[in-house]
Write a protein that holds these residues in place. Structure first.
Motif, PDB file in Angstrom:
ATOM      1  N   ALA A 107       0.845  -1.191   0.000  1.00 32.50           N
ATOM      2  CA  ALA A 107       0.000   0.000   0.000  1.00 32.50           C
ATOM      3  C   ALA A 107       0.883   1.244   0.000  1.00 32.50           C
ATOM      4  O   ALA A 107       1.960   1.257   0.600  1.00 32.50           O
ATOM      5  CB  ALA A 107      -0.902  -0.015   1.229  1.00 32.50           C
ATOM      6  N   GLU A 108       0.402   2.303  -0.687  1.00 33.68           N
ATOM      7  CA  GLU A 108       1.255   3.476  -0.904  1.00 33.68           C
ATOM      8  C   GLU A 108       1.769   4.096   0.393  1.00 33.68           C
ATOM      9  O   GLU A 108       2.956   4.399   0.500  1.00 33.68           O
ATOM     10  CB  GLU A 108       0.488   4.544  -1.701  1.00 33.68           C
ATOM     11  CG  GLU A 108       1.343   5.782  -1.917  1.00 33.68           C
ATOM     12  CD  GLU A 108       0.674   6.861  -2.734  1.00 33.68           C
ATOM     13  OE1 GLU A 108      -0.513   6.740  -3.065  1.00 33.68           O
ATOM     14  OE2 GLU A 108       1.387   7.839  -3.051  1.00 33.68           O
ATOM     15  N   GLU A 109       0.894   4.304   1.362  1.00 35.90           N
ATOM     16  CA  GLU A 109       1.305   5.072   2.550  1.00 35.90           C
ATOM     17  C   GLU A 109       1.983   4.225   3.627  1.00 35.90           C
ATOM     18  O   GLU A 109       2.783   4.735   4.386  1.00 35.90           O
ATOM     19  CB  GLU A 109       0.106   5.819   3.155  1.00 35.90           C
ATOM     20  CG  GLU A 109      -0.721   6.630   2.159  1.00 35.90           C
ATOM     21  CD  GLU A 109       0.096   7.685   1.407  1.00 35.90           C
ATOM     22  OE1 GLU A 109       1.180   8.080   1.887  1.00 35.90           O
ATOM     23  OE2 GLU A 109      -0.346   8.095   0.317  1.00 35.90           O
ATOM     24  N   ILE A 157      -2.433  -1.239  -3.497  1.00 29.64           N
ATOM     25  CA  ILE A 157      -3.451  -0.258  -3.099  1.00 29.64           C
ATOM     26  C   ILE A 157      -2.969   1.175  -3.254  1.00 29.64           C
ATOM     27  O   ILE A 157      -1.936   1.549  -2.696  1.00 29.64           O
ATOM     28  CB  ILE A 157      -3.805  -0.460  -1.608  1.00 29.64           C
ATOM     29  CG1 ILE A 157      -4.472  -1.809  -1.414  1.00 29.64           C
ATOM     30  CG2 ILE A 157      -4.697   0.648  -1.108  1.00 29.64           C
ATOM     31  CD1 ILE A 157      -4.796  -2.056   0.042  1.00 29.64           C
ATOM     32  N   ASP A 158      -3.724   1.970  -3.987  1.00 31.88           N
ATOM     33  CA  ASP A 158      -3.579   3.429  -3.911  1.00 31.88           C
ATOM     34  C   ASP A 158      -4.864   3.945  -3.271  1.00 31.88           C
ATOM     35  O   ASP A 158      -5.920   3.959  -3.918  1.00 31.88           O
ATOM     36  CB  ASP A 158      -3.356   4.044  -5.303  1.00 31.88           C
ATOM     37  CG  ASP A 158      -2.944   5.496  -5.181  1.00 31.88           C
ATOM     38  OD1 ASP A 158      -3.305   6.132  -4.174  1.00 31.88           O
ATOM     39  OD2 ASP A 158      -2.271   5.999  -6.103  1.00 31.88           O
ATOM     40  N   PRO A 159      -4.795   4.358  -2.016  1.00 29.87           N
ATOM     41  CA  PRO A 159      -6.023   4.672  -1.280  1.00 29.87           C
ATOM     42  C   PRO A 159      -6.672   5.973  -1.731  1.00 29.87           C
ATOM     43  O   PRO A 159      -7.860   6.193  -1.494  1.00 29.87           O
ATOM     44  CB  PRO A 159      -5.536   4.807   0.166  1.00 29.87           C
ATOM     45  CG  PRO A 159      -4.108   5.269   0.035  1.00 29.87           C
ATOM     46  CD  PRO A 159      -3.580   4.582  -1.203  1.00 29.87           C
ATOM     47  N   LEU A 160      -5.872   6.839  -2.399  1.00 29.73           N
ATOM     48  CA  LEU A 160      -6.406   8.104  -2.911  1.00 29.73           C
ATOM     49  C   LEU A 160      -5.485   8.511  -4.055  1.00 29.73           C
ATOM     50  O   LEU A 160      -4.381   9.012  -3.802  1.00 29.73           O
ATOM     51  CB  LEU A 160      -6.393   9.172  -1.799  1.00 29.73           C
ATOM     52  CG  LEU A 160      -7.304  10.394  -1.925  1.00 29.73           C
ATOM     53  CD1 LEU A 160      -7.102  11.361  -0.778  1.00 29.73           C
ATOM     54  CD2 LEU A 160      -7.299  11.083  -3.250  1.00 29.73           C
ATOM     55  N   ASP A 161      -5.895   8.235  -5.254  1.00 27.72           N
ATOM     56  CA  ASP A 161      -5.084   8.634  -6.406  1.00 27.72           C
ATOM     57  C   ASP A 161      -5.615   9.980  -6.884  1.00 27.72           C
ATOM     58  O   ASP A 161      -6.760  10.061  -7.355  1.00 27.72           O
ATOM     59  CB  ASP A 161      -5.165   7.577  -7.519  1.00 27.72           C
ATOM     60  CG  ASP A 161      -4.178   7.887  -8.628  1.00 27.72           C
ATOM     61  OD1 ASP A 161      -2.991   8.085  -8.313  1.00 27.72           O
ATOM     62  OD2 ASP A 161      -4.600   7.959  -9.797  1.00 27.72           O
ATOM     63  N   GLY A 162      -4.771  11.002  -6.750  1.00 23.99           N
ATOM     64  CA  GLY A 162      -5.227  12.354  -7.046  1.00 23.99           C
ATOM     65  C   GLY A 162      -5.268  13.195  -5.772  1.00 23.99           C
ATOM     66  O   GLY A 162      -6.144  14.046  -5.604  1.00 23.99           O
ATOM     67  N   PRO A 191       3.887   1.228  -8.693  1.00 27.71           N
ATOM     68  CA  PRO A 191       3.032   0.060  -9.009  1.00 27.71           C
ATOM     69  C   PRO A 191       1.562   0.284  -8.646  1.00 27.71           C
ATOM     70  O   PRO A 191       0.668  -0.130  -9.406  1.00 27.71           O
ATOM     71  CB  PRO A 191       3.637  -1.061  -8.156  1.00 27.71           C
ATOM     72  CG  PRO A 191       5.059  -0.672  -7.941  1.00 27.71           C
ATOM     73  CD  PRO A 191       5.093   0.832  -7.923  1.00 27.71           C
ATOM     74  N   TRP A 192       1.277   0.938  -7.508  1.00 30.66           N
ATOM     75  CA  TRP A 192      -0.119   1.118  -7.102  1.00 30.66           C
ATOM     76  C   TRP A 192      -0.868   2.116  -7.991  1.00 30.66           C
ATOM     77  O   TRP A 192      -2.091   2.118  -8.037  1.00 30.66           O
ATOM     78  CB  TRP A 192      -0.215   1.545  -5.630  1.00 30.66           C
ATOM     79  CG  TRP A 192       0.741   2.649  -5.271  1.00 30.66           C
ATOM     80  CD1 TRP A 192       0.606   3.976  -5.527  1.00 30.66           C
ATOM     81  CD2 TRP A 192       2.010   2.478  -4.622  1.00 30.66           C
ATOM     82  NE1 TRP A 192       1.706   4.658  -5.081  1.00 30.66           N
ATOM     83  CE2 TRP A 192       2.577   3.770  -4.508  1.00 30.66           C
ATOM     84  CE3 TRP A 192       2.696   1.374  -4.115  1.00 30.66           C
ATOM     85  CZ2 TRP A 192       3.822   3.990  -3.919  1.00 30.66           C
ATOM     86  CZ3 TRP A 192       3.930   1.588  -3.525  1.00 30.66           C
ATOM     87  CH2 TRP A 192       4.481   2.877  -3.422  1.00 30.66           C
ATOM     88  N   ASP A 193      -0.138   2.987  -8.720  1.00 34.09           N
ATOM     89  CA  ASP A 193      -0.795   3.926  -9.644  1.00 34.09           C
ATOM     90  C   ASP A 193      -1.355   3.193 -10.866  1.00 34.09           C
ATOM     91  O   ASP A 193      -2.352   3.621 -11.448  1.00 34.09           O
ATOM     92  CB  ASP A 193       0.207   4.959 -10.184  1.00 34.09           C
ATOM     93  CG  ASP A 193       0.749   5.901  -9.130  1.00 34.09           C
ATOM     94  OD1 ASP A 193      -0.043   6.403  -8.330  1.00 34.09           O
ATOM     95  OD2 ASP A 193       1.979   6.141  -9.130  1.00 34.09           O
ATOM     96  N   VAL A 194      -0.658   2.147 -11.311  1.00 37.44           N
ATOM     97  CA  VAL A 194      -0.932   1.559 -12.636  1.00 37.44           C
ATOM     98  C   VAL A 194      -1.444   0.127 -12.606  1.00 37.44           C
ATOM     99  O   VAL A 194      -1.861  -0.392 -13.646  1.00 37.44           O
ATOM    100  CB  VAL A 194       0.341   1.610 -13.517  1.00 37.44           C
ATOM    101  CG1 VAL A 194       0.697   3.039 -13.873  1.00 37.44           C
ATOM    102  CG2 VAL A 194       1.524   0.903 -12.849  1.00 37.44           C
TER     103      VAL A 194
HETATM  104 CA    CA Z   1      -1.229   7.592  -7.083  1.00 36.37          CA
END
Ligand code: CA
Ligand code: IPD
Ligand code: CA
Length: 271
Positions: free
Chosen positions: A69-71, A89-94, A216-219
């Motif tokens: 996970a990103e964070e 996991i990207d819990p909030l992309d943007g 990786p979690w972005d795409v």
């Molecule tokens: Ca992202």
């Protein structure tokens, strides 16, 4: 070894994305006090809350699965032992959009088996659009099948890209290619969510996407959603795509060759 069912993983990814998305929708428009991960890379309380909800939701449903996970980074399976499935996991992309009250962001969740993404979901809680795919099963938007566009000429294409958080330090890595597409395409957008950019490509709102330095979690989810909708996803040189490769070229298919040619020209110093 137990086998996995990509459809069950996709459905779980969709349910989890809807739950976390509802949390983000709730937090949207409030006055956030984001912290900085680097000079222009923000993180809000909602990135962390969404991520906690997703990591806990996966642990409850799939105690033998691992998570990246990103964070919070990597999580081993709560049940111990080697994991057959890893969730990305990207819990909030943007986050930059979210922190500025600009309504374009989403949740991205994917499941990977033996380094292949087999299921994924991306949810835009503002428009209530849930994109999902399972390996070999096609892609859907709110349950209905989607497909990439058929546009074959760059001058008719709407492209999209994004800029990495170290763009201030290395603008020369980004700008020549940006310019090369800008003067050839019908239009180029930059709207701040790579996961949603890929989903928009998968359903024909965009025709091509390129970006440097993604994680990786972005795409992970978006690349499967593009492929399952009939599109192509590779590196800049057309070689096999890996979610940890950091560079991505994605298109509706017919535009892949023309986009690769623009990238090659730009890399050789031509305009
Ligand atoms: Ca992202
Ligand atoms: C970012 C978004 C943006 C892209 C950045 C990403 P974040 O993710 O996807 O569109 O250009 O490179 O890092 O930080 O909002 O999760
Ligand atoms: Ca994020």
């Amino acid at each position: 070894m137990p086998s996995v069912d990509p459809v069950a993983l996709r459905d779980a990814a969709g349910e989890l994305a809807l739950e976390a998305g509802a949390l983000l929708r709730d937090g949207f428009g409030r006055n956030h006090a984001p912290e900085r991960k680097s000079r222009i890379d923000l993180v809000t309380e909602y990135d962390r809350r969404s991520e906690r909800m997703l990591v806990e939701g996966i642990a409850r449903r799939f105690p033998t699965h691992a998570v990246l996970a990103e964070e919070s980074g990597g999580h081993a399976p709560p049940a111990g032992g080697p994991a057959l499935v890893r969730w990305l996991i990207d819990p909030l992309d943007g986050t930059t959009n979210f922190a500025h009250n600009y309504p374009f962001f989403g949740v991205s969740i994917a499941a990977e088996v033996a380094e292949t993404v087999v299921a994924g979901a991306v949810y835009d809680p503002v428009r209530e659009e849930l994109f999902a795919a399972a390996h070999g099963q096609g892609s859907t938007l709110n349950g209905r099948p989607i497909r990439v566009s058929e546009i074959a000429r760059l001058e008719d294409a709407l492209l999209v890209t994004g800029f990495p958080y170290d763009v201030r330090e290395h603008p020369e890595r980004i700008l020549p290619l940006f310019k090369a597409f800008l003067v050839r395409a019908q239009g180029v957008r930059r709207d701040g969510s790579a996961a949603l950019n890929l989903c928009y490509l998968a359903m024909g709102r965009f025709d091509g996407f390129w970006e440097d330095d993604l994680a990786p979690w972005d795409v992970a989810a978006g690349s499967l959603i593009v492929r399952e909708a009939g599109g192509s996803v590779t590196g800049y040189d057309g070689g096999a795509f890996r979610i940890d490769a950091r560079q991505i070229l994605a298109s509706n298919g017919p535009l892949h060759g023309p986009m690769m040619a623009v990238i090659a020209r730009s890399a050789s110093g031509e305009e």
